[in-house]
Scaffold this motif. Structure first.
Motif, PDB file in Angstrom:
ATOM      1  N   ASP A 196       0.822  -1.212   0.000  1.00  0.00           N
ATOM      2  CA  ASP A 196       0.000   0.000   0.000  1.00  0.00           C
ATOM      3  C   ASP A 196       0.859   1.266   0.000  1.00  0.00           C
ATOM      4  O   ASP A 196       0.407   2.316  -0.438  1.00  0.00           O
ATOM      5  N   LEU A 197       2.087   1.151   0.467  1.00  0.00           N
ATOM      6  CA  LEU A 197       2.999   2.287   0.448  1.00  0.00           C
ATOM      7  C   LEU A 197       3.474   2.597  -0.975  1.00  0.00           C
ATOM      8  O   LEU A 197       3.961   3.678  -1.244  1.00  0.00           O
ATOM      9  N   GLY A 198       3.285   1.657  -1.883  1.00  0.00           N
ATOM     10  CA  GLY A 198       3.659   1.868  -3.274  1.00  0.00           C
ATOM     11  C   GLY A 198       5.072   1.446  -3.603  1.00  0.00           C
ATOM     12  O   GLY A 198       5.609   1.813  -4.647  1.00  0.00           O
ATOM     13  N   LEU A 199       5.686   0.651  -2.731  1.00  0.00           N
ATOM     14  CA  LEU A 199       7.044   0.186  -2.986  1.00  0.00           C
ATOM     15  C   LEU A 199       7.092  -0.992  -3.948  1.00  0.00           C
ATOM     16  O   LEU A 199       8.131  -1.276  -4.530  1.00  0.00           O
ATOM     17  N   ILE A 200       5.986  -1.679  -4.124  1.00  0.00           N
ATOM     18  CA  ILE A 200       5.923  -2.815  -5.035  1.00  0.00           C
ATOM     19  C   ILE A 200       5.376  -2.314  -6.366  1.00  0.00           C
ATOM     20  O   ILE A 200       4.229  -1.885  -6.458  1.00  0.00           O
ATOM     21  N   TYR A 201       6.198  -2.366  -7.402  1.00  0.00           N
ATOM     22  CA  TYR A 201       5.784  -1.905  -8.727  1.00  0.00           C
ATOM     23  C   TYR A 201       5.113  -3.006  -9.537  1.00  0.00           C
ATOM     24  O   TYR A 201       4.300  -2.720 -10.399  1.00  0.00           O
ATOM     25  N   GLY A 202       5.445  -4.244  -9.266  1.00  0.00           N
ATOM     26  CA  GLY A 202       4.836  -5.327 -10.032  1.00  0.00           C
ATOM     27  C   GLY A 202       5.077  -6.681  -9.405  1.00  0.00           C
ATOM     28  O   GLY A 202       6.116  -6.928  -8.802  1.00  0.00           O
ATOM     29  N   VAL A 203       4.086  -7.574  -9.560  1.00  0.00           N
ATOM     30  CA  VAL A 203       4.187  -8.960  -9.116  1.00  0.00           C
ATOM     31  C   VAL A 203       3.772  -9.824 -10.293  1.00  0.00           C
ATOM     32  O   VAL A 203       2.642  -9.737 -10.769  1.00  0.00           O
ATOM     33  N   GLU A 204       4.705 -10.614 -10.789  1.00  0.00           N
ATOM     34  CA  GLU A 204       4.418 -11.504 -11.913  1.00  0.00           C
ATOM     35  C   GLU A 204       4.680 -12.935 -11.485  1.00  0.00           C
ATOM     36  O   GLU A 204       5.691 -13.217 -10.847  1.00  0.00           O
ATOM     37  N   VAL A 205       3.761 -13.824 -11.849  1.00  0.00           N
ATOM     38  CA  VAL A 205       3.927 -15.249 -11.585  1.00  0.00           C
ATOM     39  C   VAL A 205       3.799 -15.946 -12.927  1.00  0.00           C
ATOM     40  O   VAL A 205       2.773 -15.825 -13.599  1.00  0.00           O
ATOM     41  N   ASP A 206       4.852 -16.671 -13.347  1.00  0.00           N
ATOM     42  CA  ASP A 206       4.806 -17.326 -14.650  1.00  0.00           C
ATOM     43  C   ASP A 206       4.163 -18.703 -14.546  1.00  0.00           C
ATOM     44  O   ASP A 206       3.726 -19.128 -13.471  1.00  0.00           O
ATOM     45  N   GLU A 207       4.101 -19.408 -15.661  1.00  0.00           N
ATOM     46  CA  GLU A 207       3.428 -20.710 -15.722  1.00  0.00           C
ATOM     47  C   GLU A 207       4.151 -21.790 -14.924  1.00  0.00           C
ATOM     48  O   GLU A 207       3.575 -22.824 -14.630  1.00  0.00           O
ATOM     49  N   GLU A 208       5.419 -21.560 -14.583  1.00  0.00           N
ATOM     50  CA  GLU A 208       6.166 -22.533 -13.790  1.00  0.00           C
ATOM     51  C   GLU A 208       6.152 -22.189 -12.311  1.00  0.00           C
ATOM     52  O   GLU A 208       6.944 -22.715 -11.538  1.00  0.00           O
ATOM     53  N   ALA A 209       5.281 -21.272 -11.904  1.00  0.00           N
ATOM     54  CA  ALA A 209       5.090 -20.855 -10.507  1.00  0.00           C
ATOM     55  C   ALA A 209       6.305 -20.128  -9.945  1.00  0.00           C
ATOM     56  O   ALA A 209       6.592 -20.218  -8.758  1.00  0.00           O
ATOM     57  N   ASP A 210       7.019 -19.414 -10.798  1.00  0.00           N
ATOM     58  CA  ASP A 210       8.116 -18.564 -10.350  1.00  0.00           C
ATOM     59  C   ASP A 210       7.606 -17.135 -10.249  1.00  0.00           C
ATOM     60  O   ASP A 210       6.995 -16.621 -11.179  1.00  0.00           O
ATOM     61  N   LEU A 232      -4.749   7.567   3.998  1.00  0.00           N
ATOM     62  CA  LEU A 232      -5.685   7.760   5.104  1.00  0.00           C
ATOM     63  C   LEU A 232      -5.014   7.414   6.432  1.00  0.00           C
ATOM     64  O   LEU A 232      -5.157   8.140   7.423  1.00  0.00           O
ATOM     65  N   GLU A 233      -4.269   6.316   6.453  1.00  0.00           N
ATOM     66  CA  GLU A 233      -3.556   5.893   7.666  1.00  0.00           C
ATOM     67  C   GLU A 233      -2.548   6.941   8.123  1.00  0.00           C
ATOM     68  O   GLU A 233      -2.373   7.173   9.316  1.00  0.00           O
ATOM     69  N   LEU A 234      -1.904   7.600   7.164  1.00  0.00           N
ATOM     70  CA  LEU A 234      -0.884   8.596   7.486  1.00  0.00           C
ATOM     71  C   LEU A 234      -1.434  10.012   7.603  1.00  0.00           C
ATOM     72  O   LEU A 234      -0.685  10.957   7.811  1.00  0.00           O
ATOM     73  N   GLY A 235      -2.751  10.163   7.452  1.00  0.00           N
ATOM     74  CA  GLY A 235      -3.372  11.478   7.578  1.00  0.00           C
ATOM     75  C   GLY A 235      -3.077  12.394   6.407  1.00  0.00           C
ATOM     76  O   GLY A 235      -3.035  13.607   6.579  1.00  0.00           O
TER      77      GLY A 235
END
Length: 168
Positions: free
Chosen positions: A93-107, A163-166
């Motif tokens: 939620d802080l926005g530090l994660i730009y992307g999460v990809e999971v391929d067909e081999e579960a990597d 909202l959490e940080l006002g």
């Protein structure tokens, strides 16, 4: 009123200078076991029923990875459990994660940044993200790519984090 050793009302640990001979407990023997029945009871014969076809059916193969998959959602939920040590907001939620990809081999491949290159957790946070993502059931391997472009800014935070940080 001292009693001899054989007549004491309690058992005390021996003194360090007492010569004690410890006896091993007797070994268990097969002959001591409870006698088994001569003939085991016959298992009731199972007759074919309406579940027979269902039990032999193979499960449908759903795609393992890809955008919107259950595995990707599980990795995101795991990342939402990691909180920034200085701010009471999770890193997703802080926005530090730009992307999460999971391929067909579960990597899983997680693209992330930090608030600044001199962040105090710069050495430990990517390792924690990789460890948390790889601990999701079904994930074979996880890799974290730490990027600095585009740089993090408060606009990347979710409305819940603001909202959490006002800040709303």
């Amino acid at each position: 009123m001292n009693k001899p050793n054989d007549e004491r009302d309690f058992i005390a640990a021996p003194a360090p200078n007492d010569n004690v001979i410890a006896q091993k407990p007797p070994r268990a023997r097969v002959s001591d076991a409870v006698e088994l029945q001569e003939e085991p009871a016959a298992a009731p014969k199972r007759e074919r029923d309406y579940l027979d076809g269902f039990l032999h059916q193979k499960p449908a193969q759903d795609p393992v990875g890809g955008a919107g998959s259950d595995l990707q959602a599980a990795v995101i939920e795991a990342l939402k459990e990691i909180f920034d040590p200085e701010i009471p907001v999770n890193i997703y939620d802080l926005g530090l994660i730009y992307g999460v990809e999971v391929d067909e081999e579960a990597d899983a491949t997680i693209t992330m940044t930090l608030t600044t290159p001199h962040c105090p957790v710069a050495e430990t946070m990517p390792g924690e993200v990789e460890l948390r993502a790889s601990s999701v059931p079904g994930i074979r391997d996880a890799e974290v790519e730490l990027v600095w472009d585009p740089p993090w800014s408060p606009e990347k935070m979710s409305d819940e984090a603001r909202l959490e940080l006002g800040m709303l």
